[in-house]
Each structure stands twice: as structure tokens, then as C-alpha cells.
Design a protein around this motif. Sequence first.
Motif, PDB file in Angstrom:
ATOM      1  N   PHE A   1      10.498   0.645  -1.018  1.00 43.29           N
ATOM      2  CA  PHE A   1      10.426   1.724  -1.341  1.00 43.29           C
ATOM      3  C   PHE A   1      10.439   2.093  -2.561  1.00 43.29           C
ATOM      4  CE2 PHE A   1      12.947   1.031   2.476  1.00 43.29           C
ATOM      5  CZ  PHE A   1      12.689   2.275   3.460  1.00 43.29           C
ATOM      6  N   HIS A   2       9.857   3.357  -2.950  1.00 38.56           N
ATOM      7  CA  HIS A   2      10.085   4.238  -4.194  1.00 38.56           C
ATOM      8  C   HIS A   2      11.077   5.139  -3.991  1.00 38.56           C
ATOM      9  CE1 HIS A   2       5.967   2.658  -6.577  1.00 38.56           C
ATOM     10  NE2 HIS A   2       6.797   1.704  -6.355  1.00 38.56           N
ATOM     11  N   PHE A   3      12.101   4.986  -4.515  1.00 43.51           N
ATOM     12  CA  PHE A   3      13.220   5.818  -4.261  1.00 43.51           C
ATOM     13  C   PHE A   3      13.373   6.798  -5.306  1.00 43.51           C
ATOM     14  CE2 PHE A   3      15.490   4.268  -0.600  1.00 43.51           C
ATOM     15  CZ  PHE A   3      15.447   2.877  -0.790  1.00 43.51           C
TER      16      PHE A   3
ATOM     17  N   ILE B   1       0.723  -1.236   0.139  1.00 38.97           N
ATOM     18  CA  ILE B   1       0.075   0.117   0.006  1.00 38.97           C
ATOM     19  C   ILE B   1       0.885   1.340   0.050  1.00 38.97           C
ATOM     20  CG2 ILE B   1      -1.968   1.255   1.383  1.00 38.97           C
ATOM     21  CD1 ILE B   1      -2.835  -1.391   2.707  1.00 38.97           C
ATOM     22  N   GLU B   2       0.652   2.022  -1.105  1.00 44.30           N
ATOM     23  CA  GLU B   2       1.544   3.388  -1.138  1.00 44.30           C
ATOM     24  C   GLU B   2       0.808   4.418  -0.517  1.00 44.30           C
ATOM     25  OE1 GLU B   2       4.227   5.509  -4.718  1.00 44.30           O
ATOM     26  OE2 GLU B   2       3.025   3.878  -4.847  1.00 44.30           O
ATOM     27  N   HIS B   3       1.418   5.157   0.404  1.00 47.60           N
ATOM     28  CA  HIS B   3       0.637   6.578   0.693  1.00 47.60           C
ATOM     29  C   HIS B   3       1.056   7.856  -0.024  1.00 47.60           C
ATOM     30  CE1 HIS B   3       4.061   6.127   3.521  1.00 47.60           C
ATOM     31  NE2 HIS B   3       4.349   7.511   3.450  1.00 47.60           N
TER      32      HIS B   3
ATOM     33  N   VAL C   1       7.087   3.226   1.180  1.00 50.04           N
ATOM     34  CA  VAL C   1       7.603   4.378   1.509  1.00 50.04           C
ATOM     35  C   VAL C   1       8.074   4.769  -0.019  1.00 50.04           C
ATOM     36  CG1 VAL C   1       8.957   5.744   2.635  1.00 50.04           C
ATOM     37  CG2 VAL C   1       8.052   3.904   3.702  1.00 50.04           C
ATOM     38  N   ASP C   2       7.329   5.794  -0.696  1.00 51.98           N
ATOM     39  CA  ASP C   2       7.836   6.687  -1.834  1.00 51.98           C
ATOM     40  C   ASP C   2       8.081   7.953  -1.194  1.00 51.98           C
ATOM     41  OD1 ASP C   2       6.836   7.181  -5.017  1.00 51.98           O
ATOM     42  OD2 ASP C   2       8.110   8.599  -3.865  1.00 51.98           O
ATOM     43  N   LEU C   3       9.611   8.275  -1.228  1.00 53.40           N
ATOM     44  CA  LEU C   3      10.247   9.214  -0.794  1.00 53.40           C
ATOM     45  C   LEU C   3       9.747  10.565  -0.844  1.00 53.40           C
ATOM     46  CD1 LEU C   3      12.265   7.053  -0.230  1.00 53.40           C
ATOM     47  CD2 LEU C   3      14.038   8.771  -0.351  1.00 53.40           C
ATOM     48  N   GLY C   4       8.936  10.771  -2.156  1.00 58.56           N
ATOM     49  CA  GLY C   4       8.486  12.027  -2.713  1.00 58.56           C
ATOM     50  C   GLY C   4       7.154  12.410  -1.967  1.00 58.56           C
ATOM     51  N   HIS C   5       6.606  11.417  -1.380  1.00 56.96           N
ATOM     52  CA  HIS C   5       4.891  11.449  -0.980  1.00 56.96           C
ATOM     53  C   HIS C   5       4.773  11.960   0.574  1.00 56.96           C
ATOM     54  CE1 HIS C   5       3.496   8.301  -4.109  1.00 56.96           C
ATOM     55  NE2 HIS C   5       4.223   9.168  -4.572  1.00 56.96           N
ATOM     56  N   HIS C   6       6.009  12.927   0.856  1.00 53.41           N
ATOM     57  CA  HIS C   6       5.681  13.207   2.248  1.00 53.41           C
ATOM     58  C   HIS C   6       5.769  14.809   2.218  1.00 53.41           C
ATOM     59  CE1 HIS C   6       7.079   9.124   2.482  1.00 53.41           C
ATOM     60  NE2 HIS C   6       6.582   9.023   3.662  1.00 53.41           N
TER      61      HIS C   6
ATOM     62  N   LEU D   1      13.123   2.136  -7.948  1.00 58.18           N
ATOM     63  CA  LEU D   1      13.132   3.648  -8.293  1.00 58.18           C
ATOM     64  C   LEU D   1      11.799   3.820  -8.783  1.00 58.18           C
ATOM     65  CD1 LEU D   1      16.501   3.559 -10.295  1.00 58.18           C
ATOM     66  CD2 LEU D   1      16.093   4.331  -7.602  1.00 58.18           C
ATOM     67  N   ASP D   2      11.342   5.205  -8.435  1.00 56.08           N
ATOM     68  CA  ASP D   2      10.183   5.861  -8.910  1.00 56.08           C
ATOM     69  C   ASP D   2      10.514   6.973  -9.209  1.00 56.08           C
ATOM     70  OD1 ASP D   2       6.839   6.246  -8.005  1.00 56.08           O
ATOM     71  OD2 ASP D   2       7.657   6.644 -10.010  1.00 56.08           O
ATOM     72  N   GLN D   3      10.832   7.289 -10.497  1.00 55.06           N
ATOM     73  CA  GLN D   3      11.116   8.897 -11.063  1.00 55.06           C
ATOM     74  C   GLN D   3      10.562   9.193 -12.315  1.00 55.06           C
ATOM     75  OE1 GLN D   3      15.787   7.926  -9.046  1.00 55.06           O
ATOM     76  NE2 GLN D   3      15.437   8.337 -11.168  1.00 55.06           N
TER      77      GLN D   3
HETATM   78 MN    MN Z   1       5.499   5.829  -6.210  1.00 58.96          MN
END
Ligand code: MN
Length: 430
Positions: free
Chosen positions: A280-282, A218-220, A253-258, A326-328
Motif C-alpha cells: 500500500f501507499h496509505f 505496479i501502481e495503478h 494499492v495507493d488509496l487515493g488512486h481510486h 505512506l505516500d502523502q
Molecule cells: Mn503512490
Amino acid sequence: MTEIVSESLIADQNTKPSDQLDRDYEHLASQLDSRGIDIGAISAKAERFAVAVPSWGTGTGGTRFARFPGLAEPRNVFEKLEDCAVINKLVRCTPRVSPHFPWDKVDDFSELREHAENLGLAFDAVNSNTFQDQPGQAHSYKYGSLSNTSQAAREQAVEHNIECIEWGKILGSNALTVWVGDGSNFPGQQHFTHSLERYLESARKIYDAIPDDWQMFIEHKMFEPAFYSTIIQDWGSNVLCAMELGPKAKSLVDLGHHAPNVNIEMIVARLIQFRKLAGFHFNDSKYGDDDLDSGSINTYQQFLIFNELVDAEYRNTPEFDPAYMLDQSHNVTDPIESLMNSAAEVQRSYVKALLVDRETLDGYQDANDALMAANTLKAAYNTDVSPILAMARKQSGGAIDPIAAYRAADYRQQLASARPAKEGSSSGIV
Ligand code: MN
Ligand code: LRH
């Protein structure tokens, strides 16, 4: 088609920097030896490190304003995999690809799996997509998907996720990532509790379809495409739902989602402690979900996240097996160069975290010696581990300098005629 990035090209490219690398590596070996660290053990772990590449990151990305495609863009998932194979050939730490459906949907998934295997690639977590309407779709996701007030729209979204699991099984994947853009733009537009109850009712149906040896990630995300509230807006909502669903559900945890300045490394420590860290999605960011190259903005935060991950390994945390992806979105660079760079930067954070003297750190923490505790982390972070990364690539048949080797191959120019550009430019992330 002859291989553009061939082993002989890589060997040629490694000739010139090889002696200097050996000297740098020896020098670092003696530095680390003086700190009681065996460079061989670190290098072995560096060589085993892997981070998955997002199939959707191989094409030039864009924003709502515009997308400016580059030369020889991949036109389908088969060409995306060929580009992923080039990345792995040069950096040797990206053996898996995370696909996204329906962007990567094909008629014959066995053929796709075979194509990947022939390229030395495997598939990581599959991603569903209920944040866009597809041509001919019966029920729109304009007002959400898994939490939509329309039961028909919810069921349609559940069906799509279950289809993704079936396709993932054929590809040999073992996880489904569920990110939904569901939310609201106005206070009062959505009932917070009723909408989450609808989300959980739908998520449970997906969960029940998850095979026993699979996981549901689950991705927030704080905001976008919704700009007032998002159904799974933060790690709290995420982990509550993962706990509600059961052991196969974990929090990604997608780093950009905070929000800016959120202490993501502490969120990671919490998820590890409660056995709910999916992975992670880095990427990196300065403002919102910018999807910038990993390690391009806030390298210390990425190091601190790996410090928590390596500490969990050090404490032999049970069930600790996070997925690294990675998710970029690469709007102004060649996606292959950005993905190679980013994979190496994520690997760099991991290797630096391996250098932390954890026994000494524990002592300073117990003694409340804040300064020396902080300096113990900094000593690892301030170590230039480039020779270890380059040697790991060289030892596993990759390029000492992946960008230089890739540019020497002139990959895009070589492919330009085989991959004619699509007419007209578009906007959007892919
Ligand atoms: Mn993502
Ligand atoms: C949402 C997200 C999600 C993907 C999408 C491409 O912002 O991070 O992980 O489905 O990007």
C-alpha cells in the motif's frame, strides 16, 4: 551536531502522562479481558507493526498552483533521512524509508546506506520516476514513458528503472515500485491496446532485471497527469499486467488512486485471494489523489482495509507479506508531524482490526445475520485503542505523545540556521 530530539527529552516528556497512561491501559485491559481478548498479545503485535515513510513526504508538498515551504526544510536526501529518524524515534513504527529516484539520487549509495544505518533506518521499496523530464534527458516523457510510441523513449525509461534496481540493491531494498503517468487527454489520442502492448513489452524488460529475491510493484491510478485515459488506470489493468509478467510482479494499492466510493477493501481482498497484493501507499482523500494524511478523512475505510489484511493473517494466507508505506503530500502542516500522526493512525487501524471477533463474525456471516455481522466489526472499530498505541511507543523507547515531544524539542527552530531556506518558491508536489 547535538541531538535535538534526544532520549532524555523523550524521557522527560513521558514523565507527566505516564501515570494516566498506566490507568488508561489497565482500564482497557479489563474491558478487553471481558471480551476474551488478551491486551498483552495485541500490544506485542502493535509493537511489531511498521509502515515506511516516503522520502518525498519530508519536504513541504504543493500543488500545481503553489508550494509554501516551511522552516528548515530538508535540502537533500541526507537531511530527509535525519527527519525520518526523528519520526521513528518518537513513534517507533517507521524504521524504513522509501526513496524516489532521481529525487534521492547520490554519487555514493554506500555512503547513503551507511548514513541511514547510523540513524537506525533501512530502505523499503525504491520508486522510479519516468513522469518528469530530467535536465539533459535525450527523449521526453511528454507523451509517455514505458508506453511511449517512441522506442527510444521506452528504452530510456526501461534503462532508468533498471538503474533504480541497481541503486536499490546497494541500499538493501528488495522491491521496485513502478508508477507511470502515461495516458491521454483526448478520446482517440491513444490506441488502448497498442499502448498497453508497448507498456507490457517495456515492463517485461524491467521484470527480467528484477532479482529473484525482489518484487516489482505496479501502481495503478485513475487519472492525473492524464485526464482521459491512464495506461494502468485501475486494479483490473494492474492485476492483469502483474499476472502477465509473472510471480515477482504484484499490484500496489495507493488509496487515493481510486474514484470516490470505490470499495477499496474488496479490491484488497481480491488481490490477497489471487496472491497479487504488493502492498500500500496509505493516504486519505475526499475528491482526487489529494494525498492527505492517512486516517484524516475516511477512517472507517482504512479500518475495513486492515480488517481484510488481519483476516488474511488469521486464515494463514500463504505468501502474505504486503509492504506498508505512506505516500502523502503535506501542504499546510509540518511534514514530520503529519507523518508521525499518519503512521500512528495506520497503526491504529491495524490494532482495531486485531480486535475483531472473527469466529463470531464468521457465524453471523454464515447465518446471514447482516446487522450483527456489521455490529461485530463496529465493536472493534469503536474501541479506543490509544492506550495500546501510546504504551507500544513508550515500551519501545518512543514518546507517549509524539507531537508534544516534537514541539517541546523545537526542532525546526533549532535547525533554521543550519538549513537556510532556498530562494524563491516553486509549485508541484515536491
Ligand atoms: Mn503512490
Ligand atoms: C503518483 C504517486 C506515486 C509516486 C508519486 C510521488 O501519484 O502516488 O506513488 O511516485 O505519487
